[in-house]
Design an enzyme around this catalytic site. Structure first.
Site, PDB file in Angstrom:
ATOM      1  N   LYS A  40      37.687  43.774  34.907  1.00  9.84           N
ATOM      2  CA  LYS A  40      36.506  43.018  34.865  1.00  9.84           C
ATOM      3  C   LYS A  40      35.186  43.344  35.509  1.00  9.84           C
ATOM      4  O   LYS A  40      35.194  44.515  36.053  1.00  9.84           O
ATOM      5  CB  LYS A  40      36.974  41.987  36.462  1.00  9.84           C
ATOM      6  N   GLU A  46      30.921  41.736  40.469  1.00 10.18           N
ATOM      7  CA  GLU A  46      29.488  40.540  40.589  1.00 10.18           C
ATOM      8  C   GLU A  46      28.488  41.254  40.478  1.00 10.18           C
ATOM      9  O   GLU A  46      27.672  40.060  40.366  1.00 10.18           O
ATOM     10  CB  GLU A  46      29.992  39.936  41.584  1.00 10.18           C
ATOM     11  N   HIS A  81      32.808  33.997  39.699  1.00  5.14           N
ATOM     12  CA  HIS A  81      32.668  34.581  41.364  1.00  5.14           C
ATOM     13  C   HIS A  81      31.952  34.274  42.198  1.00  5.14           C
ATOM     14  O   HIS A  81      32.056  33.626  41.842  1.00  5.14           O
ATOM     15  CB  HIS A  81      32.142  35.909  40.855  1.00  5.14           C
ATOM     16  N   HIS A 123      37.615  33.568  41.909  1.00  3.94           N
ATOM     17  CA  HIS A 123      38.312  33.965  43.038  1.00  3.94           C
ATOM     18  C   HIS A 123      38.353  32.734  44.181  1.00  3.94           C
ATOM     19  O   HIS A 123      37.913  31.759  44.537  1.00  3.94           O
ATOM     20  CB  HIS A 123      37.597  35.108  43.381  1.00  3.94           C
ATOM     21  N   THR A 140      39.135  45.272  38.812  1.00  3.48           N
ATOM     22  CA  THR A 140      37.345  45.434  38.539  1.00  3.48           C
ATOM     23  C   THR A 140      37.458  46.129  38.754  1.00  3.48           C
ATOM     24  O   THR A 140      38.107  47.177  39.418  1.00  3.48           O
ATOM     25  CB  THR A 140      37.064  44.270  39.896  1.00  3.48           C
ATOM     26  N   SER A 190      42.323  38.662  44.459  1.00  4.09           N
ATOM     27  CA  SER A 190      41.732  39.618  44.337  1.00  4.09           C
ATOM     28  C   SER A 190      41.126  39.861  45.759  1.00  4.09           C
ATOM     29  O   SER A 190      40.498  39.322  46.583  1.00  4.09           O
ATOM     30  CB  SER A 190      40.314  39.179  43.296  1.00  4.09           C
ATOM     31  N   LYS A 221      35.906  49.635  39.187  1.00  2.00           N
ATOM     32  CA  LYS A 221      35.360  51.032  40.612  1.00  2.00           C
ATOM     33  C   LYS A 221      35.391  51.874  39.510  1.00  2.00           C
ATOM     34  O   LYS A 221      35.338  52.487  40.054  1.00  2.00           O
ATOM     35  CB  LYS A 221      35.979  50.524  41.552  1.00  2.00           C
TER      36      LYS A 221
END
Length: 475
Positions: free
Chosen positions: A201, A204, A294, A327, A173, A379, A175
Site C-alpha cells: 500500500k 495516505e 483510506h 480502514h 503499508t 491497520s 515505510k
C-alpha cells in the site's frame, strides 16, 4: 402602504421570531419507510430546553431559518421540514440527550453523499444555541440507497478477481511513508509481495511529491507486482494512491493504473472529498479496478465524544459513495477502536442487513438491499502476536495490514512478509480445527514459530510491544 400590500401582509404571515419547537418538535410523528433518520447527541446551552434544542437541529438542518419568512407560504413545510420526533436522555450525562430527527427523502439529491451531508451536518453544527452536537447514526432507507452505485465491486467479486478464499487478505503499508525514491519503493513492494502478502500500500500521504512523482512510482510498483506474481503464482496488488489536487488529475492517475493492468487503486476519501470519491468509484467499476479507501482526517471529525460525527456514519457514507476496502481500526493496535463499537460499524460495512443494537452503538436497523459490501482493513501498530485476535475479531472478510509489522522484521521485508503469512495460515488452520483463538492464540503462534525461523524472529522482536490506552470511543 397600499391596501393590496396590507391585505397580503395580514393573511397567513406574521413577521418575527418564534420557538423552533412550535413547528419542528413533533413527538406524535410516525416515521416513514422513506425517511432518512438521524440520531444526534445534543448538548444545549444552559437554559435551552431539550425540545427547543432538538427542534432547532431539525429546523436548521432542513427548511428552517432564524426568523419567519413570507416565502414559507409558497411551499409545503409539512412536506419538506425535518422533524424532531423523539428525545431521550444520555445515561450518566445530565446536560446531554439524543434527539431523533426524520428527514423527508425529497430534501436530498439522488446519489449524492455531498448533498446529504451539506444539509444534515452543515451549518447546524455551528448553531449558537448548542454547546456541542454529534451525529451518532443515520438510517439510510432503501429508496435512497438504491440511487447509489456503492462499492465498485464488493467482497465476493474481489475474491473472484484475486482467486483467494477462506482467509483474511494480508497487506502492508510501505515505510518510511515519505522520502523513498520510486525505484527503492518498488523494491520494497516486490520483497513484501514475494514473501507472501496479497497487497502492499501507498501511505495516505504519498501522492506526487518531489522525491517520488506518481508516474515513476506507478511504473516501478507495476514491475514489482508482475515479478512477484510470476515467482509466487498468486495474484498480487499494490494500492496505487490516485488522490490528487483536482478530480481531473485523480482520474488521469487512475487511467494510467488501468493501462498498466494493475488490479487496484486507492483514494483518501475524506481529504479528497465525497464528490471526487464517487467519481473515482464510478470509474473503477466501469474499468475493472478495485478501490482501496483510506480515512485520513477521520479523527478530526469523529474522535470527540460530544461533537462531530461518529465513524459509523462516515462508514455508511463511504459504502454509498463507493470503495472496496476501508480502514476501520484494529481494536488491538496503536489506533483508536473499542471492540463492540468497532464490530458494529464493521458489520455496517460488510452485511446486507444489520439490526438495531445499542450495545454496539447501532441506533437504527439498516437494510442495504443489494448495495455491495466493503472489506474492513485492520491497520496500525499490529504484529504477529496480534494475528490470533485479529483473525478472531474480523473473520475472513477483512484485510489485515502490517506496515512496521512487516518492514520492521530484523531480517528484512520478505522475511517479515513470510512471518505474517505463516502466522495467518496457522491461525486460520487452528480456527478451522475448532480451536479457540482468543484463549490459545499465543500457543498457536509459538507452535508455528518452531518450523518458521522468520516467524520465530518476529515473535522475539515484538514480544513486549503493547499499546494499552483507554479507548475514547465508548457508549
Amino acid at each position: 402602504m397600499s391596501p393590496q400590500t396590507e391585505t397580503k401582509a395580514s393573511v397567513g404571515f406574521k413577521a418575527g421570531v418564534k420557538d423552533y419547537k412550535l413547528t419542528y418538535h413533533t413527538p406524535d410523528y410516525e416515521t416513514k419507510d422513506t425517511d432518512i433518520l438521524a440520531a444526534f447527541r445534543v448538548t444545549p446551552q444552559p437554559g435551552v430546553p431539550p425540545e427547543e434544542a432538538g427542534a432547532a437541529v431539525a429546523a436548521e438542518s432542513s427548511t428552517g431559518t432564524w426568523t419567519t419568512v413570507w416565502t414559507d407560504g409558497l411551499t409545503s413545510l409539512d412536506r419538506y421540514k425535518g422533524r424532531c420526533y423523539h428525545i431521550e436522555p444520555v445515561a450518566g450525562e445530565e446536560s446531554q440527550f439524543i434527539a431523533y430527527v426524520a428527514y423527508p427523502l425529497d430534501l436530498f439529491e439522488e446519489g449524492s453523499v455531498t448533498n446529504m451531508f451539506t444539509s444534515i451536518v452543515g451549518n447546524v453544527f455551528g448553531f449558537k444555541a448548542l454547546r456541542a452536537l454529534r451525529l451518532e447514526d443515520l438510517r439510510i432507507p432503501p429508496a435512497y440507497s438504491k440511487t447509489f452505485q456503492g462499492p465498485p465491486h464488493g467482497i465476493q467479486v474481489e475474491r473472484d478477481k484475486l482467486n483467494k478464499y477462506g482467509r483474511p487478505l494480508l497487506g502492508c503499508t510501505i515505510k518510511p511513508k515519505l522520502g523513498l525514491s520510486a525505484k527503492n519503493y518498488g523494491r520494497a513492494v516486490y520483497e513484501c509481495l514475494r514473501g507472501g502478502l496479497d497487497f502492499t500500500k501507498d501511505d495516505e500521504n504519498v501522492n506526487s511529491q518531489p522525491f517520488m512523482r506518481w508516474r515513476d512510482r506507478f511504473l516501478f510498483c507495476a514491475e514489482a507486482i508482475y515479478k512477484a506474481q510470476a515467482e509466487t503464482g498468486e495474484i498480487k496488488g499494490h494500492y496505487l494512491n490516485a488522490t490528487a489536487g483536482t478530480c481531473e488529475e485523480m482520474i488521469k492517475r487512475a487511467v494510467f493504473a488501468r493501462e498498466l493492468g494493475v488490479p487496484i487503486v486507492m483514494h483518501d476519501y475524506l481529504t479528497g472529498g465525497f464528490t471526487a470519491n464517487t467519481s473515482l468509484a464510478h470509474y473503477c467499476r466501469d474499468n475493472g479496478l478495485l478501490l482501496h479507501i483510506h480515512r485520513a482526517m477521520h479523527a478530526v471529525i469523529d474522535r470527540q465524544k460530544n461533537h462531530g460525527m461518529h465513524f459509523r456514519v462516515l462508514a455508511k457514507a463511504l459504502r454509498m459513495s463507493g470503495g472496496d476496502h476501508i480502514h476501520a481500526g484494529t481494536v488491538v493496535g496503536k489506533l483508536e477502536g473499542e471492540r463492540e463499537i468497532t464490530l458494529g460499524f464493521v458489520d455496517l460495512l460488510r452485511d446486507d442487513y444489520i439490526e438495531k443494537d445499542r450495545s454496539r452503538g447501532i441506533y437504527f436497523t439498516q437494510d442495504w438491499v443489494s448495495l455491495p459490501g466493503v472489506l474492513p482493513v485492520a491497520s496500525g501498530g499490529i504484529h504477529v502476536w496480534h494475528m490470533p485476535a485479529l483473525t478472531e475479531i474480523f473473520g475472513d472478510d477483512s484485510v489485515l495490514q502490517f506496515g512496521g509489522g512487516t518492514l520492521g522484521h530484523p531480517w528484512g521485508n520478505a522475511p517479515g512478509a513470510v512471518a505474517n503469512r505463516v502466522a495467518l495460515e496457522a491461525c486460520v488452520q487452528a480456527r478451522n480445527e475448532g480451536r479457540d483463538l482468543a484463549c490459545e492464540g499465543n500457543e498457536i503462534i509459538r507452535a508455528a514459530a518452531k518450523w518458521s525461523p522468520e516467524l520465530a524472529a518476529a515473535c522475539e522482536v515484538w514480544k513486549e510491544i503493547k499499546f494499552e490506552f483507554p479507548a475514547m470511543d465508548t457508549l
